[in-house]
Each structure stands twice: as C-alpha cells, then as structure tokens.
Design an enzyme around this catalytic site. Structure first.
Site, PDB file in Angstrom:
ATOM      1  NE  ARG A 100      -3.798   0.527   1.863  1.00  0.00           N
ATOM      2  CZ  ARG A 100      -5.306   0.589   2.472  1.00  0.00           C
ATOM      3  NH1 ARG A 100      -5.397   1.078   3.730  1.00  0.00           N
ATOM      4  NH2 ARG A 100      -5.998  -0.149   1.947  1.00  0.00           N
ATOM      5  CD  GLN A 130     -12.859  -2.022  -1.112  1.00  0.00           C
ATOM      6  OE1 GLN A 130     -12.054  -2.072  -0.197  1.00  0.00           O
ATOM      7  NE2 GLN A 130     -14.059  -2.581  -1.048  1.00  0.00           N
ATOM      8  CG  ASP A 223     -13.671   6.195  -0.958  1.00  0.00           C
ATOM      9  OD1 ASP A 223     -13.400   5.758   0.009  1.00  0.00           O
ATOM     10  OD2 ASP A 223     -12.742   6.104  -1.841  1.00  0.00           O
TER      11      ASP A 223
HETATM   12  N1   CP Z   1     -11.284  -0.748   2.297  1.00  0.00           N
HETATM   13  C1   CP Z   1      -9.971  -0.552   2.738  1.00  0.00           C
HETATM   14  O1   CP Z   1      -9.054  -0.776   1.856  1.00  0.00           O
HETATM   15  O2   CP Z   1     -10.072  -0.448   4.064  1.00  0.00           O
HETATM   16  P1   CP Z   1      -8.707  -0.116   5.059  1.00  0.00           P
HETATM   17  O3   CP Z   1      -7.915   1.178   4.482  1.00  0.00           O
HETATM   18  O4   CP Z   1      -8.827  -0.234   6.301  1.00  0.00           O
HETATM   19  O5   CP Z   1      -7.574  -1.398   4.536  1.00  0.00           O
HETATM   20  N1  NVA Z   2     -10.110   6.451  -1.250  1.00  0.00           N
HETATM   21  C1  NVA Z   2      -9.833   6.121  -0.004  1.00  0.00           C
HETATM   22  C2  NVA Z   2     -10.199   4.591   0.146  1.00  0.00           C
HETATM   23  C3  NVA Z   2      -9.599   3.796   1.362  1.00  0.00           C
HETATM   24  C4  NVA Z   2      -9.804   2.178   1.522  1.00  0.00           C
HETATM   25  C5  NVA Z   2      -8.345   6.470   0.586  1.00  0.00           C
HETATM   26  O1  NVA Z   2      -7.555   6.327  -0.361  1.00  0.00           O
HETATM   27  O2  NVA Z   2      -8.120   6.788   1.535  1.00  0.00           O
END
Ligand code: CP
Ligand code: NVA
Length: 307
Positions: A100, A130, A223
């Site tokens: 990530r 996701q 979101d």
């Molecule tokens: N939806 C999602 O990726 O959640 P997190 O940010 O908690 O991993």
């Molecule tokens: N758009 C959001 C998604 C979280 C899972 C972010 O990047 O924080």
C-alpha cells in the site's frame, strides 16, 4: 497474471475466474487449509489500514501460510535504500508481496524489480483488490453483473472511483460518477474504461449532477472525502465541495427501490453518507468488507499458480 497492480490489463474472463475461485474459497475454506503451507506474504504499508492488513494476514493464516507486516517507518521505501534493492532483497525471503503505497509509479517500480508477484493494496491512483471484491459482492446480492447501473458519488479523482470505472466497464455494469467539476476522474482512466466498455456494452458517464447520476441506480457507492493521502487542512474546502454529493435518504430514493448501498470503508457518518443510509436496510457494507478476505485469498492463489 504475474502481478496485480491495477485493473488496466484485466479482462472479463480473468475477473470472472477470480470471482469463481473466491466463491469456492468462501464456501469451502477447508479445501485450502494447506494451500500455502510454508509460504510468506510481505505486506508493506506507507498508509494506515484496518481491512487490508487484517484480511491479507488472516487469509494467509487460513491457507497455512504466514504474513509479515512492514511499516515503512522501520524501512522507508526509497530513502534508506532504493525501491529496486528493497524488491530484490524481499524476494529472497518472501514468496509474494502486497504493498500500500502513495504513488502508483513506485508500486510499478517495485513490481518491475521483484522476483515474486506484487499486489496493489491501494495507491493514490487505484485500489484493484477492493473493486474485484466489490464485483463479487454485487454478483452475490444481485445474481448478475451485466446490465446493472452503479452510481458513485463523491471524489471523482480517487483510487476507488478509478478502479470502479475500470471494474464496471470490464463486468458490463453501467457506471455514473457524480462529482464536483474540480474533482473529476483522471482522463486516461476514463479513456481506458470507455475502451473496455466497448467490449462489454456498459455505459460510462461522469456528471456534475448527483441526482442525475443516482437516478435508477441498482447500486449507490460512496467513499471517503478525506482519502489517506489528502492533507488534513483540505477538509473544510472538501466538505463544502462534496456536500451536494452526500448519499442521504433523499438521494437513495432516486435509485431503484431495491438498490444497495456500498462503501469500501472507512466511513464517516454525516459526511460521504448519513448514518441512516449506512446503518439502514439497504446497506451491505460489512458483507462487502468480508469479501475482501475471500477475494484476496483467490488473488494470492492465482498469482502463486495454485489455481
Ligand atoms: N477498504 C480498505 O481498503 O480499508 P482499509 O483502509 O482499512 O484497509
Ligand atoms: N479513497 C480511500 C479509500 C480507502 C480504502 C483512501 O484512499 O483513503
């Protein structure tokens, strides 16, 4: 499929294949108890997470493998050593990597130099795990994908929005993004989605009118207005811009009677949706969260050549 970095290269057959495997994993977890015995997943996080970290780690445990959590505070990506060296060294210990990161380009560099498969666990640009999970959830709830209409309301220039555009186009779901003019999806993603939609027959539209976007939708999706990478001091300005795109009961009433409400979570009640919507009967957000586990197990199995 060597890595999963976005849905740009994903076609309908591979998305359906992953959904079928994920469903089998969900129904028959016992079949996979030893599938990854002795295998290690490295999880690199530059941003916070609840669901992604827990579901990947639990998924590895459930398949007889192990996951290592690496916080970049301990090993800063591209600072103490280059991302190329990080990828090459990690591949000597681990069998698969999930990262990530902020920048998609960094993730691509990591993958280019990695001797083992790399999975995108979210970048500023894309969130493919996701959306593959979401397609599975929609298929379970609606019994089909093709011919449905999904409405996304909120930040158009957003990882989840970008991956939804591609995922819907692959699956034959028509998508209407409703977002402010200053927060439109990136052009190259819309172009790629339109290209995919030619094959699947789905309709892609980006509107600045939330009500029009929500009309007759089968799925309404929200979101966060404050994604992980957005500076905190932007909150006031963004709340003002996104408020007309909030999913509340009046907005849900424009969608079909049997419409479902989705949010990838984390969610803020009173912001991207009201409490009555996310805690109401049409909301399926926790079934949606659960499917991250099953889909990611399928993705790992596929990338490691186990299915
Ligand atoms: N939806 C999602 O990726 O959640 P997190 O940010 O908690 O991993
Ligand atoms: N758009 C959001 C998604 C979280 C899972 C972010 O990047 O924080």
């Amino acid at each position: 499929m060597k890595h999963l970095l976005s849905l740009l290269d994903t076609d309908s057959a591979s998305a359906v294949g992953l959904m079928d495997t994920a469903l089998d994993v969900k129904k028959n977890p016992g079949k996979y108890l030893e599938a990854l015995k002795g295998k290690t997943l490295l999880m690199i996080f530059e941003k916070p997470s609840l669901r992604t970290r827990l579901s990947f780690e639990a998924g590895m445990t459930q398949m007889g493998g192990h996951a290592i959590f690496l916080d970049v505070k301990d090993a800063p990506i591209g600072e103490k050593e280059s991302i190329e060296d990080t990828a090459k060294a990690a591949g000597r210990y681990c069998d698969i990597v999930m990262a990530r990161l902020f920048k998609q380009e960094q993730l691509e560099k990591l993958a280019e130099n990695s001797p083992v498969p790399v999975i995108n666990g979210l970048t500023d640009m894309f969130h493919p795990c996701q959306i593959l999970s979401d397609l599975l959830t929609i298929r379970e709830k609606k019994g089909k994908l093709k011919g449905l209409k999904l409405c996304f309301l909120g930040d158009g220039n957003n990882n989840v929005t970008h991956s939804l555009l591609l995922g819907c186009a692959i699956a034959g779901i028509s998508i209407s993004v409703g977002c402010p003019k200053e927060h439109m999806p990136q052009q190259q993603v819309v172009k790629a989605a339109l290209e995919k939609a030619k094959k699947s027959g789905s309709k892609i539209e980006v509107l600045n009118d939330a009500r029009k976007a929500a009309k007759d939708a089968d799925i309404v999706y929200a979101d966060s207005w404050m994604s992980y990478h957005v500076p905190k001091d932007k909150k006031e300005e963004r709340v003002r811009a996104f408020k007309p795109f909030q999913v509340n009961s009046a907005m849900m009433a424009l969608a079909k009677k049997d419409a479902i409400f989705m949010n990838c979570l984390p969610a803020m009640r009173g912001y991207e949706q009201t409490a009555e919507v996310i805690d109401g009967k049409q909301s399926i957000v926790f079934d949606q969260a659960e499917n991250r586990l099953h889909m990611q197990k399928a993705i790992i199995l596929k990338l490691m050549g186990k299915v």
